[in-house]
Motif scaffolding. Structure first.
Motif, PDB file in Angstrom:
ATOM      1  N   ALA A 119     -13.362  -3.237  -5.891  1.00  0.00           N
ATOM      2  CA  ALA A 119     -12.805  -2.027  -5.273  1.00  0.00           C
ATOM      3  C   ALA A 119     -11.293  -1.940  -5.354  1.00  0.00           C
ATOM      4  O   ALA A 119     -10.726  -0.861  -5.213  1.00  0.00           O
ATOM      5  CB  ALA A 119     -13.225  -1.958  -3.804  1.00  0.00           C
ATOM      6  N   ASN A 120     -10.629  -3.062  -5.589  1.00  0.00           N
ATOM      7  CA  ASN A 120      -9.187  -3.090  -5.354  1.00  0.00           C
ATOM      8  C   ASN A 120      -8.392  -3.628  -6.544  1.00  0.00           C
ATOM      9  O   ASN A 120      -7.225  -3.983  -6.390  1.00  0.00           O
ATOM     10  CB  ASN A 120      -8.896  -3.954  -4.117  1.00  0.00           C
ATOM     11  CG  ASN A 120      -7.544  -3.686  -3.512  1.00  0.00           C
ATOM     12  OD1 ASN A 120      -7.038  -2.564  -3.563  1.00  0.00           O
ATOM     13  ND2 ASN A 120      -6.925  -4.723  -2.959  1.00  0.00           N
ATOM     14  N   GLY A 158       0.788  -1.220   0.000  1.00  0.00           N
ATOM     15  CA  GLY A 158       0.000   0.000   0.000  1.00  0.00           C
ATOM     16  C   GLY A 158       0.821   1.270   0.000  1.00  0.00           C
ATOM     17  O   GLY A 158       0.599   2.167  -0.836  1.00  0.00           O
ATOM     18  N   PRO A 159       1.784   1.414   0.928  1.00  0.00           N
ATOM     19  CA  PRO A 159       2.626   2.603   0.892  1.00  0.00           C
ATOM     20  C   PRO A 159       3.405   2.768  -0.415  1.00  0.00           C
ATOM     21  O   PRO A 159       3.647   3.894  -0.850  1.00  0.00           O
ATOM     22  CB  PRO A 159       3.576   2.380   2.079  1.00  0.00           C
ATOM     23  CG  PRO A 159       2.792   1.531   3.024  1.00  0.00           C
ATOM     24  CD  PRO A 159       1.991   0.619   2.150  1.00  0.00           C
ATOM     25  N   LYS A 160       3.777   1.656  -1.032  1.00  0.00           N
ATOM     26  CA  LYS A 160       4.448   1.759  -2.337  1.00  0.00           C
ATOM     27  C   LYS A 160       3.514   2.357  -3.378  1.00  0.00           C
ATOM     28  O   LYS A 160       3.917   3.201  -4.185  1.00  0.00           O
ATOM     29  CB  LYS A 160       4.923   0.377  -2.804  1.00  0.00           C
ATOM     30  CG  LYS A 160       6.177  -0.115  -2.101  1.00  0.00           C
ATOM     31  CD  LYS A 160       6.575  -1.488  -2.610  1.00  0.00           C
ATOM     32  CE  LYS A 160       7.867  -1.949  -1.943  1.00  0.00           C
ATOM     33  NZ  LYS A 160       8.254  -3.314  -2.320  1.00  0.00           N
ATOM     34  N   ARG A 174      -5.998  -9.361   8.660  1.00  0.00           N
ATOM     35  CA  ARG A 174      -5.516  -8.380   9.645  1.00  0.00           C
ATOM     36  C   ARG A 174      -5.703  -6.960   9.115  1.00  0.00           C
ATOM     37  O   ARG A 174      -6.135  -6.056   9.844  1.00  0.00           O
ATOM     38  CB  ARG A 174      -4.042  -8.645   9.972  1.00  0.00           C
ATOM     39  CG  ARG A 174      -3.801  -9.886  10.820  1.00  0.00           C
ATOM     40  CD  ARG A 174      -2.411  -9.881  11.410  1.00  0.00           C
ATOM     41  NE  ARG A 174      -1.374  -9.868  10.388  1.00  0.00           N
ATOM     42  CZ  ARG A 174      -0.853 -10.960   9.844  1.00  0.00           C
ATOM     43  NH1 ARG A 174      -1.284 -12.163  10.204  1.00  0.00           N
ATOM     44  NH2 ARG A 174       0.103 -10.865   8.929  1.00  0.00           N
ATOM     45  N   ILE A 175      -5.366  -6.769   7.839  1.00  0.00           N
ATOM     46  CA  ILE A 175      -5.549  -5.454   7.233  1.00  0.00           C
ATOM     47  C   ILE A 175      -7.026  -5.090   7.211  1.00  0.00           C
ATOM     48  O   ILE A 175      -7.418  -3.944   7.460  1.00  0.00           O
ATOM     49  CB  ILE A 175      -4.956  -5.440   5.808  1.00  0.00           C
ATOM     50  CG1 ILE A 175      -3.425  -5.540   5.876  1.00  0.00           C
ATOM     51  CG2 ILE A 175      -5.358  -4.175   5.061  1.00  0.00           C
ATOM     52  CD1 ILE A 175      -2.754  -5.719   4.524  1.00  0.00           C
ATOM     53  N   ASN A 203      -2.488   1.044   4.089  1.00  0.00           N
ATOM     54  CA  ASN A 203      -2.314  -0.270   3.465  1.00  0.00           C
ATOM     55  C   ASN A 203      -3.171  -0.530   2.240  1.00  0.00           C
ATOM     56  O   ASN A 203      -2.805  -1.336   1.381  1.00  0.00           O
ATOM     57  CB  ASN A 203      -2.598  -1.373   4.502  1.00  0.00           C
ATOM     58  CG  ASN A 203      -1.387  -1.695   5.348  1.00  0.00           C
ATOM     59  OD1 ASN A 203      -0.291  -1.842   4.829  1.00  0.00           O
ATOM     60  ND2 ASN A 203      -1.577  -1.783   6.648  1.00  0.00           N
ATOM     61  N   ILE A 204      -4.351   0.109   2.158  1.00  0.00           N
ATOM     62  CA  ILE A 204      -5.264  -0.225   1.054  1.00  0.00           C
ATOM     63  C   ILE A 204      -5.711   1.044   0.318  1.00  0.00           C
ATOM     64  O   ILE A 204      -6.906   1.358   0.254  1.00  0.00           O
ATOM     65  CB  ILE A 204      -6.472  -1.031   1.567  1.00  0.00           C
ATOM     66  CG1 ILE A 204      -7.095  -0.386   2.804  1.00  0.00           C
ATOM     67  CG2 ILE A 204      -6.059  -2.464   1.872  1.00  0.00           C
ATOM     68  CD1 ILE A 204      -8.376  -1.080   3.271  1.00  0.00           C
ATOM     69  N   PRO A 205      -4.776   1.768  -0.273  1.00  0.00           N
ATOM     70  CA  PRO A 205      -5.139   3.037  -0.917  1.00  0.00           C
ATOM     71  C   PRO A 205      -6.072   2.870  -2.112  1.00  0.00           C
ATOM     72  O   PRO A 205      -6.928   3.720  -2.344  1.00  0.00           O
ATOM     73  CB  PRO A 205      -3.786   3.608  -1.347  1.00  0.00           C
ATOM     74  CG  PRO A 205      -2.888   2.413  -1.471  1.00  0.00           C
ATOM     75  CD  PRO A 205      -3.337   1.482  -0.394  1.00  0.00           C
TER      76      PRO A 205
END
Length: 241
Positions: A153-154, A73-75, A218-219, A177-179
């Motif tokens: 959505a992803n 996600g951060p990437k 977990r996310i 984590n999930i932008p």
């Protein structure tokens, strides 16, 4: 001509990364000479980074981000930010694991001026029933929390106007984590011109997916708390963006 940034996160993709670059790089042809293929590789413990450095000799528009966080996600957030800061007109995000088909990109590109975002829809994804179930649950949660209905959505196959991404990207913390899920939500909630197109989503043919089901769960549990915060902000900013 429009400036296109094709952006991909990578982590331990030594078995896939060369083929991925070879497949996607030709799609820069016919675009502005300032267009780029940008891959964020930080934290890989295999030879992914060395392969990318070697490929740069033959692919001059290939750029590598190596100073991002390790997580997916951060990437993705760092890649979007990089494209915006380098004045991209359009950002196309996919993954570097070979599960998406570059042959399906031209139709997205052909229709780019009709929409602020064109999002992939993995109707027949081939990467396992458990992942299909997770995606359905995500879409249900978005409907319950935000009142938006989306079929996927992803999906890591999305062409978006960079200025539209810039409206919403900086509402997210840089380590989120999930932008992609939240960007899809923002685009839908604020009635941006968007559409969903069916895409192929193949099983991974090599390497190991770092996003295993326990980690996804977990996310997901954390995401429910995050959704409440985002929803509060969206209600307080009803007239935004």
């Amino acid at each position: 001509m429009d400036i296109l940034y094709i952006v991909m996160p990578a982590y331990n993709e030594e078995a896939n990364i060369e083929g991925t670059v070879q497949e996607w790089y030709p799609l820069l042809e016919g675009k502005s000479r300032n267009s780029r293929l940008v891959i964020a590789d930080s934290g890989s413990t295999d030879s992914t980074h060395e392969i990318l450095l070697r490929l740069q000799k033959d692919y001059p528009a290939l750029e590598i981000l190596s100073d991002t966080e390790r997580q997916h996600g951060p990437k993705v957030i760092a890649l979007y930010d990089y494209a915006i800061r380098h004045q991209a007109d359009y950002i196309f995000q996919t993954d570097s694991d070979g599960q998406t088909a570059p042959q399906e990109f031209p139709l997205f590109w052909k229709n780019r001026r009709k929409y602020q975002g064109i999002f992939g829809w993995r109707e027949g994804r081939e990467d396992g029933r458990s992942r299909v179930l997770v995606e359905k649950m995500v879409c249900l949660l978005l409907q319950l929390y935000f009142g938006v209905r989306v079929p996927d959505a992803n999906a890591p196959f999305r062409l978006m106007r960079a200025d539209a991404v810039a409206k919403y990207l900086y509402r997210l913390p840089p380590d989120y984590n999930i932008p992609n899920i939240m960007l899809t939500t923002y685009f839908s909630f604020y009635n941006e011109r968007i559409t969903f197109r069916k895409i192929t989503f193949r099983p991974r043919h090599a390497g190991t997916n770092s996003m295993n089901i326990p980690r996804i769960l977990r996310i997901g549990l954390k995401a429910m708390g995050d959704f409440r915060v985002f929803k509060k902000g969206m209600k307080e900013c009803a007239g935004c963006p």
